[in-house]
Write an enzyme that holds these catalytic residues in place. Structure first.
Site, short mmCIF file in Angstrom:
data_model
loop_
_atom_site.label_atom_id
_atom_site.label_comp_id
_atom_site.label_asym_id
_atom_site.label_seq_id
_atom_site.Cartn_x
_atom_site.Cartn_y
_atom_site.Cartn_z
N GLU A 98 0.83 -1.20 0.00
CA GLU A 98 0.00 0.00 0.00
C GLU A 98 0.87 1.26 0.00
O GLU A 98 0.54 2.25 -0.64
CB GLU A 98 -0.94 -0.03 1.21
N ASP A 153 -4.30 -6.17 10.57
CA ASP A 153 -5.34 -5.58 11.42
C ASP A 153 -4.99 -5.74 12.90
O ASP A 153 -5.17 -4.84 13.71
CB ASP A 153 -6.69 -6.22 11.13
#
Length: 422
Positions: free
Chosen positions: A254, A407
């Site tokens: 990302e 996460d």
């Protein structure tokens, strides 16, 4: 704490076992951008299994997908887990008995059962049906017809409309008044990529309006995920979302995509080779906070980036906004080692150190050269009002479960981060 917007049930199963259960015969592999039948699924799975590559696809036929999801979720070898970044972050935070989590996302009966008791789901968020994401695994050397997998990996597919449209965002923002959280976690923007450009742009504007309604004294963390559309990434960054959030979490894919989408530093780098270079990573993090972060001349609230890659993590923060960074980045690294190995504490026989023993802190300005000292694993350096905290990760040698690892890392880092009231 409250987290939104994407939630689903992850069904993890051997891809070969599912294709057999569906009565599909082995065929030649073929890459389909969108799946519309069992045959498409068989061909796409074969295509990626042959290459040992990971992939994620949308399944367009709702009825056919429902049948496949039923077969998969009822298969004796299937494992069902909480899925979706927001739900995973909520679930990780809920292991702390002192926290109450508000989760908004499409929550069906199976997911509701899987969620921790500390996770509160508003009634408007409940659905009759679960959103299933199917994660088809294959092992190195596993065979299907003529194909033999060179390495282990997974193929993911779903027919997920409500997460793609961020359906629960307004419900979420309207329930904050009553819930009064100390922290808001947002994720699921990447799910919008399946929509047309016009629909996506419209929905993003609505999302931005909603996020703007969140009281300014509540810190907002945005968890990014894998994306392929540079224009969309650029929109999220420049015009709309970045200035509204206080913190973002991302990995090396990302980060590189972000700098390529906005022509930032090292944007000409096509891909990482091996472990991402620390100096390159910190140059990009520095640029994001300098160009898009909080500054006197700019209306932006962004002051924190938590970067995670397999071998190390970096927490970059604008001075004066956050405390306890060393503990936060270390806690994230510890979560990575324990969750991947599925142990309660780090088992030293099952982990290894992949982080560089020494590195440069930058490639665009006079860098410091840093050598790791095992007695002080968190390294700190400073550049023009921005602090960097780096820690190596003890990497699990034989990971049990890698889905949702990012996460868990971001959630744990947030738990230890101290936001100073502004």
């Amino acid at each position: 704490v409250s987290s939104s917007v994407n939630a689903c049930v992850d069904v993890v199963l051997s891809g070969v076992k599912l294709l057999e259960a569906l009565g599909l015969e082995p065929r030649d592999g073929k890459n389909h951008a969108v799946l519309s039948s069992g045959q498409d699924l068989g061909e796409a799975f074969t295509h990626f299994m042959e290459r040992g590559a990971a992939a994620e696809r949308f399944f367009s036929d709702a009825a056919a997908f429902r049948d496949i999801a039923r077969t998969a979720s009822e298969h004796p070898a299937a494992q069902l887990y909480v899925g979706g970044n927001a739900a995973l972050i909520g679930q990780k935070l809920a292991t702390n008995p002192d926290l109450k989590i508000l989760l908004c996302g499409p929550v069906g009966p199976r997911l509701h059962k899987l969620l921790d008791d500390n996770v509160v789901v508003p009634p408007e968020s409940m659905q009759e049906r679960d959103e299933f994401h199917l994660i088809l695994e294959y092992q190195a050397g596993e065979e299907w017809g003529q194909v033999r997998a060179p390495t282990a990996n997974r193929f993911i597919f779903s027919h997920d409309l409500s997460n793609g449209a961020l359906n629960m965002l307004e419900v979420f923002v309207s329930s904050l008044d009553e819930f009064q959280p100390d922290l808001v976690v947002l994720s699921g923007l990447h799910m919008m990529e399946g929509q047309s450009k016009e629909a996506r742009q419209r929905r993003l504007m609505e999302a931005v309006a909603s996020i703007s309604d969140i009281p300014t004294d509540i810190p907002i963390h945005l968890e990014l995920a894998s994306m392929t559309d540079q224009d969309f990434m650029s929109n999220i960054m420049h015009q709309q979302v970045f200035p509204l959030v206080n913190s973002i979490g991302l990995n090396e894919q990302e980060l590189l995509f972000l700098t390529q989408a906005a022509s930032g530093p090292h944007a000409s780098l096509g891909s990482w080779s091996g472990i991402p270079d620390v100096g390159v990573v910190s140059d990009i993090l520095f640029w994001i906070l300098k160009e898009h972060g909080k500054a006197a001349e700019r209306a932006s609230d962004l002051t924190r980036i938590h970067f995670h890659t397999l071998a190390y993590h970096i927490l970059a923060t604008v001075d004066g906004h956050w405390g306890n960074q060393a503990a936060a980045v270390a806690a994230g690294a510890r979560a990575a080692g324990t969750q991947a190995c599925a142990t309660d504490t780090i088992d030293t026989s099952r982990v290894l150190l992949k982080a560089p023993r020494e590195f440069l802190t930058s490639h665009t300005e006079a860098p410091a050269k840093i050598s790791l000292n095992p007695d002080e694993p968190v390294v700190h350096w400073h550049r023009e009002g921005i602090s960097f905290h780096f820690t190596p990760v003890l990497v699990c040698k034989d990971p049990v479960r890698t889905v949702g690892l990012g996460d868990a890392i971001s959630a744990e880092g947030l738990l230890y981060s101290e936001a100073y009231p502004q």
